[in-house]
Design a protein around this motif. Structure first.
Motif, PDB file in Angstrom:
ATOM      1  N   MET A 291      24.786  46.934  40.765  1.00 13.43           N
ATOM      2  CA  MET A 291      25.262  47.860  39.746  1.00 13.43           C
ATOM      3  C   MET A 291      26.293  48.842  40.302  1.00 13.43           C
ATOM      4  SD  MET A 291      23.813  47.148  36.838  1.00 13.43           S
ATOM      5  CE  MET A 291      23.950  48.648  35.875  1.00 13.43           C
ATOM      6  N   ASN A 292      26.275  49.071  41.610  1.00 14.24           N
ATOM      7  CA  ASN A 292      27.183  50.038  42.237  1.00 14.24           C
ATOM      8  C   ASN A 292      28.399  49.399  42.902  1.00 14.24           C
ATOM      9  OD1 ASN A 292      25.741  52.508  41.663  1.00 14.24           O
ATOM     10  ND2 ASN A 292      24.180  51.815  43.101  1.00 14.24           N
ATOM     11  N   ILE A 293      28.583  48.113  42.694  1.00 14.21           N
ATOM     12  CA  ILE A 293      29.720  47.388  43.276  1.00 14.21           C
ATOM     13  C   ILE A 293      30.785  47.196  42.201  1.00 14.21           C
ATOM     14  CG2 ILE A 293      30.462  45.210  44.341  1.00 14.21           C
ATOM     15  CD1 ILE A 293      27.624  44.949  45.480  1.00 14.21           C
ATOM     16  N   ASN A 294      32.053  47.424  42.551  1.00 14.46           N
ATOM     17  CA  ASN A 294      33.116  47.297  41.544  1.00 14.46           C
ATOM     18  C   ASN A 294      33.400  45.826  41.222  1.00 14.46           C
ATOM     19  OD1 ASN A 294      35.108  46.200  43.373  1.00 14.46           O
ATOM     20  ND2 ASN A 294      35.563  48.269  44.082  1.00 14.46           N
ATOM     21  N   ARG A 295      34.171  45.618  40.182  1.00 18.01           N
ATOM     22  CA  ARG A 295      34.383  44.271  39.645  1.00 18.01           C
ATOM     23  C   ARG A 295      35.051  43.337  40.651  1.00 18.01           C
ATOM     24  NH1 ARG A 295      37.203  44.230  33.963  1.00 18.01           N
ATOM     25  NH2 ARG A 295      35.281  45.412  33.581  1.00 18.01           N
ATOM     26  N   THR A 296      36.052  43.834  41.362  1.00 16.83           N
ATOM     27  CA  THR A 296      36.738  42.982  42.346  1.00 16.83           C
ATOM     28  C   THR A 296      35.781  42.538  43.447  1.00 16.83           C
ATOM     29  OG1 THR A 296      38.796  44.197  41.944  1.00 16.83           O
ATOM     30  CG2 THR A 296      38.693  42.838  43.933  1.00 16.83           C
ATOM     31  N   SER A 297      34.985  43.471  43.946  1.00 16.65           N
ATOM     32  CA  SER A 297      34.035  43.144  45.009  1.00 16.65           C
ATOM     33  C   SER A 297      32.958  42.179  44.512  1.00 16.65           C
ATOM     34  CB  SER A 297      33.397  44.425  45.551  1.00 16.65           C
ATOM     35  OG  SER A 297      34.372  45.241  46.176  1.00 16.65           O
ATOM     36  N   LYS A 298      32.533  42.332  43.268  1.00 19.01           N
ATOM     37  CA  LYS A 298      31.563  41.387  42.699  1.00 19.01           C
ATOM     38  C   LYS A 298      32.143  39.982  42.666  1.00 19.01           C
ATOM     39  CE  LYS A 298      28.952  44.556  39.715  1.00 19.01           C
ATOM     40  NZ  LYS A 298      28.679  44.994  38.329  1.00 19.01           N
ATOM     41  N   TRP A 299      33.410  39.895  42.265  1.00 21.00           N
ATOM     42  CA  TRP A 299      34.073  38.586  42.218  1.00 21.00           C
ATOM     43  C   TRP A 299      34.113  37.952  43.608  1.00 21.00           C
ATOM     44  CZ3 TRP A 299      38.544  36.648  44.486  1.00 21.00           C
ATOM     45  CH2 TRP A 299      39.019  35.426  43.981  1.00 21.00           C
ATOM     46  N   LEU A 301      32.117  38.583  46.195  1.00 20.19           N
ATOM     47  CA  LEU A 301      30.759  38.217  46.611  1.00 20.19           C
ATOM     48  C   LEU A 301      30.305  36.936  45.917  1.00 20.19           C
ATOM     49  CD1 LEU A 301      29.071  41.742  46.662  1.00 20.19           C
ATOM     50  CD2 LEU A 301      29.567  40.299  48.649  1.00 20.19           C
ATOM     51  N   GLN A 302      30.663  36.771  44.666  1.00 22.17           N
ATOM     52  CA  GLN A 302      30.306  35.534  43.959  1.00 22.17           C
ATOM     53  C   GLN A 302      31.017  34.336  44.564  1.00 22.17           C
ATOM     54  OE1 GLN A 302      31.391  36.818  40.008  1.00 22.17           O
ATOM     55  NE2 GLN A 302      29.272  37.269  39.431  1.00 22.17           N
ATOM     56  N   ARG A 303      32.273  34.515  44.940  1.00 20.21           N
ATOM     57  CA  ARG A 303      33.021  33.414  45.582  1.00 20.21           C
ATOM     58  C   ARG A 303      32.429  33.082  46.950  1.00 20.21           C
ATOM     59  NH1 ARG A 303      36.038  30.628  42.159  1.00 20.21           N
ATOM     60  NH2 ARG A 303      37.373  29.931  43.881  1.00 20.21           N
ATOM     61  N   LEU A 304      32.065  34.113  47.714  1.00 18.28           N
ATOM     62  CA  LEU A 304      31.454  33.869  49.018  1.00 18.28           C
ATOM     63  C   LEU A 304      30.083  33.220  48.868  1.00 18.28           C
ATOM     64  CD1 LEU A 304      32.332  37.189  50.916  1.00 18.28           C
ATOM     65  CD2 LEU A 304      33.378  34.938  51.239  1.00 18.28           C
ATOM     66  N   ALA A 305      29.329  33.631  47.857  1.00 15.70           N
ATOM     67  CA  ALA A 305      27.993  33.058  47.640  1.00 15.70           C
ATOM     68  C   ALA A 305      28.068  31.578  47.309  1.00 15.70           C
ATOM     69  CB  ALA A 305      27.278  33.816  46.525  1.00 15.70           C
ATOM     70  N   SER A 306      29.090  31.192  46.567  1.00 16.48           N
ATOM     71  CA  SER A 306      29.250  29.768  46.213  1.00 16.48           C
ATOM     72  C   SER A 306      30.103  29.014  47.222  1.00 16.48           C
ATOM     73  CB  SER A 306      29.878  29.649  44.823  1.00 16.48           C
ATOM     74  OG  SER A 306      31.182  30.237  44.801  1.00 16.48           O
ATOM     75  N   GLU A 307      30.541  29.744  48.284  1.00 15.38           N
ATOM     76  CA  GLU A 307      31.379  29.179  49.353  1.00 15.38           C
ATOM     77  C   GLU A 307      32.658  28.576  48.778  1.00 15.38           C
ATOM     78  OE1 GLU A 307      29.062  26.677  51.915  1.00 15.38           O
ATOM     79  OE2 GLU A 307      27.617  28.247  52.372  1.00 15.38           O
ATOM     80  N   SER A 308      33.234  29.327  47.833  1.00 12.33           N
ATOM     81  CA  SER A 308      34.488  28.911  47.206  1.00 12.33           C
ATOM     82  C   SER A 308      35.662  29.670  47.813  1.00 12.33           C
ATOM     83  CB  SER A 308      34.434  29.191  45.701  1.00 12.33           C
ATOM     84  OG  SER A 308      33.331  28.528  45.104  1.00 12.33           O
ATOM     85  N   ALA A 309      36.852  29.147  47.635  1.00 16.95           N
ATOM     86  CA  ALA A 309      38.053  29.768  48.185  1.00 16.95           C
ATOM     87  C   ALA A 309      38.340  31.100  47.495  1.00 16.95           C
ATOM     88  CB  ALA A 309      39.249  28.829  48.025  1.00 16.95           C
ATOM     89  N   LEU A 310      38.858  32.038  48.266  1.00 17.15           N
ATOM     90  CA  LEU A 310      39.208  33.345  47.718  1.00 17.15           C
ATOM     91  C   LEU A 310      40.642  33.391  47.201  1.00 17.15           C
ATOM     92  CD1 LEU A 310      37.579  35.700  50.401  1.00 17.15           C
ATOM     93  CD2 LEU A 310      36.690  35.148  48.130  1.00 17.15           C
ATOM     94  N   GLN A 311      41.485  32.563  47.767  1.00 16.57           N
ATOM     95  CA  GLN A 311      42.894  32.569  47.370  1.00 16.57           C
ATOM     96  C   GLN A 311      43.081  31.663  46.157  1.00 16.57           C
ATOM     97  OE1 GLN A 311      44.887  34.622  48.714  1.00 16.57           O
ATOM     98  NE2 GLN A 311      43.874  35.187  50.616  1.00 16.57           N
ATOM     99  N   THR A 312      42.784  32.195  44.976  1.00 11.89           N
ATOM    100  CA  THR A 312      42.885  31.416  43.735  1.00 11.89           C
ATOM    101  C   THR A 312      44.025  31.892  42.851  1.00 11.89           C
ATOM    102  OG1 THR A 312      41.391  32.897  42.539  1.00 11.89           O
ATOM    103  CG2 THR A 312      40.390  31.074  43.767  1.00 11.89           C
ATOM    104  N   GLY A 313      44.662  32.987  43.209  1.00 14.68           N
ATOM    105  CA  GLY A 313      45.702  33.560  42.373  1.00 14.68           C
ATOM    106  C   GLY A 313      45.183  34.576  41.385  1.00 14.68           C
ATOM    107  N   GLU A 314      43.868  34.708  41.265  1.00 14.48           N
ATOM    108  CA  GLU A 314      43.294  35.667  40.328  1.00 14.48           C
ATOM    109  C   GLU A 314      43.523  37.108  40.792  1.00 14.48           C
ATOM    110  OE1 GLU A 314      39.074  36.381  37.939  1.00 14.48           O
ATOM    111  OE2 GLU A 314      39.427  34.546  39.092  1.00 14.48           O
ATOM    112  N   TYR A 315      43.500  37.314  42.107  1.00 17.04           N
ATOM    113  CA  TYR A 315      43.761  38.628  42.681  1.00 17.04           C
ATOM    114  C   TYR A 315      44.809  38.486  43.775  1.00 17.04           C
ATOM    115  CZ  TYR A 315      39.545  40.478  40.415  1.00 17.04           C
ATOM    116  OH  TYR A 315      38.614  40.867  39.493  1.00 17.04           O
ATOM    117  N   PRO A 316      45.687  39.488  43.957  1.00 21.54           N
ATOM    118  CA  PRO A 316      46.657  39.443  45.063  1.00 21.54           C
ATOM    119  C   PRO A 316      45.940  39.435  46.410  1.00 21.54           C
ATOM    120  CG  PRO A 316      47.208  41.173  43.483  1.00 21.54           C
ATOM    121  CD  PRO A 316      45.847  40.688  43.126  1.00 21.54           C
TER     122      PRO A 316
END
Length: 353
Positions: A291-299, A301-316
């Motif tokens: 609840m205390n984590i901002n939206r970018t950090s949540k995104w 953490l979700q990518r790291l949890a699923s072991e997905s790539a971070l460089q998707t173009g969604e964020y710079p």
């Protein structure tokens, strides 16, 4: 039968996991006139390694965790309290009497513990100078004391220019070995490797990584044999695969598995039963963290949890990098050979969300 796994506190004796070479190195190092800087992520066991090395050296020591310090005056009081634990009051009473600000010292008659306090509003810098000078004067080059300052990077937030003041004091001292521990690699590197920093090249830099898998596997499987005689090696493998060889969480999971094997021997899948129990037990804590984590950090953490790539173009890239550094500083993410969520059970909770 006693659970052979321990976590959450400084461990020693039978609970201590390998680290033979690291302990030997530190033990030899503190017999020199030099200082040591030890960096590793949280819960990698650096405090236990240092405590074991100091015990083997048979030297007097003071240990302060700077995360528990609230001000320079509080830091001074904790240092003096640690000093009084290893020195009888009678021997150093005359030295304390020369303090510019005299502390209030009281002893608990039941426990024998010593409490130290200074009156509110006093200049913390003066207190720190006097206490550090006391520690220096009470020892000799042949009988140096070891001062361990854990989470040393916290001095940057404790008071303005405190690092400069401490460095000026410490560079004149000859009767103290300092061991400075830190879990924030970028901040520790900034303190000790940046040329303009007061602590530039203050001491020998040492990094503590994860335990060698073979050694850790042997440690776990040998202790699991007492409850799982036929599949202890397989369980040890599964534990290390799940925790990615993390010292703290491997011990936590092994401890839970041991408890299930002892109290519920009919359980078929002890590994996942233990994981479910831990995640459920800490579920409310994880929810509060989330609840205390901002939206970018949540995104992230979700990518790291699923072991997905971070460089998707969604964020710079710059936004991702800044968020990762912030998550590292807050203790959610660590970096060894890659970025990963520090707590595998938090990772599990995120994956199930």
């Amino acid at each position: 039968m006693e659970n052979p796994f321990k976590y959450g506190t400084i461990v020693d004796a039978d609970y201590f996991t390998d680290r033979v070479n690291e302990v030997k190195y530190i033990s030899q190092f503190v017999h020199s006139a030099n200082h040591l800087i030890l960096i590793s992520p949280r819960r990698f066991g650096k405090s236990s390694v240092v405590a074991k090395a100091i015990k083997q050296s048979e030297r007097k020591s003071i240990t302060i965790n700077l995360q528990q310090v609230t001000s320079v005056a509080d830091f001074s009081a904790k240092l003096l309290r640690g000093f009084l634990k290893v020195h009888p009051m009678e021997r150093i009473r005359h030295l304390i009497s020369h303090f510019r600000i005299i502390p209030t010292i009281s002893t608990n008659q039941i426990t024998g513990s010593v409490d130290v306090s200074f009156r509110p509003g006093v200049d913390g810098t003066i207190l720190l100078e006097d206490v550090m000078e006391l520690i220096e004067k009470a020892h000799t080059e042949k009988e140096r004391i070891i001062v361990v300052l854990d989470e040393f990077q916290e001095i940057l937030d404790l008071a303005p220019r405190l690092d400069k003041k401490m460095r000026a004091i410490m560079q004149e001292q000859k009767n103290i070995n300092y061991i400075l521990l830190g879990s924030q690699e970028s901040m520790m590197t900034e303190i000790f490797e940046r040329k303009k920093s007061p602590f530039y090249h203050f001491g020998e830099m040492m990094r503590l990584g994860k335990l060698p898998r073979d050694d850790f596997h042997h440690f776990l499987s040998e202790r699991l044999k007492g409850c799982f005689a036929t599949n202890s090696e397989e369980l040890a493998d599964n534990i290390l695969d799940y925790t990615n060889n993390h010292p703290y969480y491997s011990q936590q999971l092994a401890s839970s598995i041991w408890n299930i094997g002892t109290l519920q021997p009919e359980t078929e899948d002890v590994l996942h039963t233990a994981i479910d129990q831990i995640v459920t037990t800490h579920g409310l804590d994880y929810e509060r963290l989330w609840m205390n984590i901002n939206r970018t950090s949540k995104w992230i953490l979700q990518r790291l949890a699923s072991e997905s790539a971070l460089q998707t173009g969604e964020y710079p890239t710059s936004t991702i990098y800044s968020a990762l550094k912030r998550l590292q500083k807050d203790g959610y993410v660590i970096y060894s050979d890659r970025y990963e969520i520090e707590d595998p059970f938090f990772k599990e909770w995120i994956s199930r969300g």
